[in-house]
Scaffold this motif. Structure first.
Motif, mmCIF file in Angstrom:
data_model
loop_
_atom_site.group_PDB
_atom_site.id
_atom_site.type_symbol
_atom_site.label_atom_id
_atom_site.label_comp_id
_atom_site.label_asym_id
_atom_site.label_seq_id
_atom_site.Cartn_x
_atom_site.Cartn_y
_atom_site.Cartn_z
ATOM 1 N N ALA A 103 30.458 50.587 27.330
ATOM 2 C CA ALA A 103 31.181 50.981 26.118
ATOM 3 C C ALA A 103 31.331 49.804 25.160
ATOM 4 O O ALA A 103 32.140 49.844 24.248
ATOM 5 C CB ALA A 103 32.544 51.542 26.479
ATOM 6 N N GLY A 104 30.569 48.734 25.427
ATOM 7 C CA GLY A 104 30.601 47.582 24.536
ATOM 8 C C GLY A 104 31.511 46.465 24.984
ATOM 9 O O GLY A 104 31.695 45.481 24.262
ATOM 10 N N ASP A 105 32.094 46.569 26.192
ATOM 11 C CA ASP A 105 33.017 45.547 26.687
ATOM 12 C C ASP A 105 32.423 44.807 27.874
ATOM 13 O O ASP A 105 31.759 45.403 28.729
ATOM 14 C CB ASP A 105 34.344 46.187 27.117
ATOM 15 N N CYS A 106 32.703 43.500 27.943
ATOM 16 C CA CYS A 106 32.310 42.682 29.102
ATOM 17 C C CYS A 106 33.522 42.567 30.007
ATOM 18 O O CYS A 106 34.555 42.019 29.612
ATOM 19 C CB CYS A 106 31.838 41.304 28.634
ATOM 20 N N ILE A 107 33.425 43.097 31.215
ATOM 21 C CA ILE A 107 34.546 43.142 32.142
ATOM 22 C C ILE A 107 34.325 42.119 33.256
ATOM 23 O O ILE A 107 33.322 42.182 33.980
ATOM 24 C CB ILE A 107 34.708 44.544 32.754
ATOM 25 N N GLU A 108 35.258 41.177 33.384
ATOM 26 C CA GLU A 108 35.157 40.171 34.441
ATOM 27 C C GLU A 108 35.592 40.768 35.781
ATOM 28 O O GLU A 108 36.456 41.646 35.837
ATOM 29 C CB GLU A 108 36.040 38.964 34.112
ATOM 30 N N THR A 109 34.969 40.284 36.844
ATOM 31 C CA THR A 109 35.354 40.691 38.185
ATOM 32 C C THR A 109 36.769 40.219 38.472
ATOM 33 O O THR A 109 37.211 39.199 37.974
ATOM 34 C CB THR A 109 34.379 40.094 39.213
ATOM 35 N N LYS A 110 37.495 40.975 39.269
ATOM 36 C CA LYS A 110 38.880 40.627 39.613
ATOM 37 C C LYS A 110 38.948 39.209 40.164
ATOM 38 O O LYS A 110 38.181 38.840 41.058
ATOM 39 C CB LYS A 110 39.421 41.609 40.650
ATOM 40 N N PRO A 111 39.853 38.367 39.647
ATOM 41 C CA PRO A 111 39.956 36.973 40.102
ATOM 42 C C PRO A 111 40.282 36.885 41.595
ATOM 43 O O PRO A 111 40.969 37.749 42.158
ATOM 44 C CB PRO A 111 41.097 36.398 39.249
ATOM 45 N N VAL A 112 39.788 35.822 42.222
ATOM 46 C CA VAL A 112 40.046 35.564 43.637
ATOM 47 C C VAL A 112 40.745 34.209 43.758
ATOM 48 O O VAL A 112 40.262 33.204 43.245
ATOM 49 C CB VAL A 112 38.733 35.534 44.447
ATOM 50 N N ASP A 113 41.894 34.197 44.409
ATOM 51 C CA ASP A 113 42.633 32.958 44.630
ATOM 52 C C ASP A 113 41.999 32.216 45.811
ATOM 53 O O ASP A 113 41.997 32.727 46.937
ATOM 54 C CB ASP A 113 44.098 33.274 44.915
ATOM 55 N N CYS A 114 41.439 31.051 45.552
ATOM 56 C CA CYS A 114 40.744 30.300 46.601
ATOM 57 C C CYS A 114 41.694 29.486 47.475
ATOM 58 O O CYS A 114 41.262 28.911 48.484
ATOM 59 C CB CYS A 114 39.720 29.350 45.975
ATOM 60 N N ARG A 115 42.923 29.357 47.100
ATOM 61 C CA ARG A 115 43.873 28.549 47.858
ATOM 62 C C ARG A 115 44.151 29.145 49.236
ATOM 63 O O ARG A 115 44.111 30.367 49.378
ATOM 64 C CB ARG A 115 45.175 28.428 47.059
#
Length: 199
Positions: A103-115
């Motif tokens: 639909a014209g949007d760039c969606i980032e993957t859900k963030p992952v906390d590496c800690r």
């Protein structure tokens, strides 16, 4: 309908569009009232074509138009799943690669906390040989990976990677050996120093 025209006065019926009298206004991109053999009827251009060069070719990163029509009277957008951004580290949080949603949007993957590990080179890493390989919430454990710091009162004997300071494993800041557990080490927040075994 279908007769050549240069202005509306030349069309007693319909609209002067695309150089012919058209049965309808035929407004919008990716359509024409003067397609070969079909003059006078407003027809959509086939998907993947753009004979009138109405659709700009935008980059995949924009998730915008591809440079062709979609066959439904609009410029086609980069389809869902098209890669549009690379993964990156925001502190010790990994923000995954993005993809277009169609639909014209760039969606980032859900963030992952590496800690308690760290985010480095756009990936989470938990291997360590020194405490500094881990986030401030963790320590380098005996198994060579980052573990979350221990709560006060939890045993910490043998928990730390060989040769490293034991107090770094303690959330309260200090480790004490022996004491009430007679040989077991434990974490405590009320000590002023890290005592050696037997003291």
């Amino acid at each position: 309908i279908g007769s050549p025209c240069q202005n509306q006065s030349q069309c007693p019926v319909g609209f002067c569009v695309d150089g012919v009298c058209c049965i309808e206004a035929c407004a919008g991109p990716c359509r024409s009232c003067n397609q070969p053999g079909r003059a006078g009827r407003c027809l959509l251009f086939a998907s993947g074509t753009d004979p009138e060069n109405e659709c700009p070719a935008q980059s995949a990163e924009s998730c915008g138009t591809t440079g062709t029509c979609d066959g439904q009277g609009a410029c086609a957008l980069h389809p869902a799943g098209t890669a549009c951004s690379n993964a990156y580290c925001r502190g010790d949080v990994l923000v995954g690669a993005g993809s277009c949603n169609g639909a014209g949007d760039c969606i980032e993957t859900k963030p992952v906390d590496c800690r308690p590990g760290r985010c480095r080179n756009a990936s989470c890493t938990s291997s360590c040989t020194v405490h500094e390989d881990c986030s401030s919430e963790g320590f380098c454990a005996a198994d060579g990976t980052c573990h979350a710091k221990l709560a006060d009162g939890e045993p910490c004997a043998g928990a730390v990677y060989p040769g490293l300071e034991r107090h770094a494993a303690c959330r309260g800041g200090w480790c004490r050996e022996d004491g009430i557990d007679a040989g077991q080490a434990f974490c405590t927040s009320n000590e002023l120093a890290c005592l050696a075994r037997g003291e």
